[in-house]
Design a protein around this motif. Sequence first.
Motif, short mmCIF file in Angstrom:
data_model
loop_
_atom_site.label_atom_id
_atom_site.label_comp_id
_atom_site.label_asym_id
_atom_site.label_seq_id
_atom_site.Cartn_x
_atom_site.Cartn_y
_atom_site.Cartn_z
N THR A 22 0.80 -1.22 0.00
CA THR A 22 0.00 0.00 0.00
C THR A 22 0.84 1.27 0.00
O THR A 22 0.47 2.26 -0.64
N VAL A 23 1.96 1.27 0.68
CA VAL A 23 2.80 2.46 0.79
C VAL A 23 4.07 2.30 -0.04
O VAL A 23 4.49 3.22 -0.73
N GLY A 24 4.67 1.16 0.03
CA GLY A 24 5.96 0.94 -0.61
C GLY A 24 5.91 0.56 -2.06
O GLY A 24 6.93 0.37 -2.70
N VAL A 25 4.74 0.41 -2.62
CA VAL A 25 4.48 0.06 -4.02
C VAL A 25 4.76 -1.42 -4.28
O VAL A 25 3.90 -2.15 -4.71
N ARG A 26 6.00 -1.87 -4.04
CA ARG A 26 6.36 -3.27 -4.24
C ARG A 26 7.61 -3.59 -3.46
O ARG A 26 8.31 -2.69 -3.00
N TYR A 27 7.88 -4.87 -3.30
CA TYR A 27 9.14 -5.29 -2.66
C TYR A 27 10.30 -5.00 -3.60
O TYR A 27 10.17 -5.12 -4.82
N PHE A 28 11.45 -4.62 -3.03
CA PHE A 28 12.68 -4.65 -3.81
C PHE A 28 12.95 -6.11 -4.13
O PHE A 28 12.48 -7.00 -3.41
N ASN A 29 13.75 -6.39 -5.15
CA ASN A 29 14.02 -7.80 -5.42
C ASN A 29 14.85 -8.41 -4.29
O ASN A 29 15.41 -7.70 -3.45
N GLU A 30 14.90 -9.72 -4.27
CA GLU A 30 15.53 -10.44 -3.17
C GLU A 30 17.01 -10.09 -3.00
O GLU A 30 17.49 -9.95 -1.87
N LEU A 31 17.72 -9.94 -4.10
CA LEU A 31 19.14 -9.60 -3.99
C LEU A 31 19.35 -8.19 -3.44
O LEU A 31 20.25 -7.95 -2.64
N THR A 32 18.50 -7.26 -3.85
CA THR A 32 18.56 -5.91 -3.29
C THR A 32 18.28 -5.95 -1.80
O THR A 32 19.00 -5.33 -1.00
N ASN A 33 17.25 -6.69 -1.39
CA ASN A 33 16.94 -6.78 0.04
C ASN A 33 18.05 -7.48 0.82
O ASN A 33 18.30 -7.13 1.97
#
Length: 113
Positions: A22-33
């Motif tokens: 809702t706020v963050g739009v989407r997850y960063f990809n797994e490698l970024t996280n």
Amino acid sequence: MKESMEITLREAQQKVDEWIKTVGVRYFNELTNMAILTEEVGEVARIMARTYGEQSFKESDEVYDLADEMADVLWTLICLANQTGIDLSAAFEKNLQKKTLRDKRRHQHNPKL
């Protein structure tokens, strides 16, 4: 003063997922996280080394908050768990059982402790 909120790991995973969507739009990809998690752990290490170790704080270290940095580590770990389908509640319980069986006598008989 606001009362502290107690939530389960499962609830934390749900709250993070809801916030991301809702706020963050989407997850960063797994490698970024994974890179972000490493960065956040480094920030905790920096504070620990300066607070409990031999290093001293620099002027640029004036503002630090160990609790907030630990929460950043938890947040990012929860993101990775959500992305990879890990139920942290179940994983933690399984891990605790493993440690209990493996280390039942080990620590009690350790003369270093």
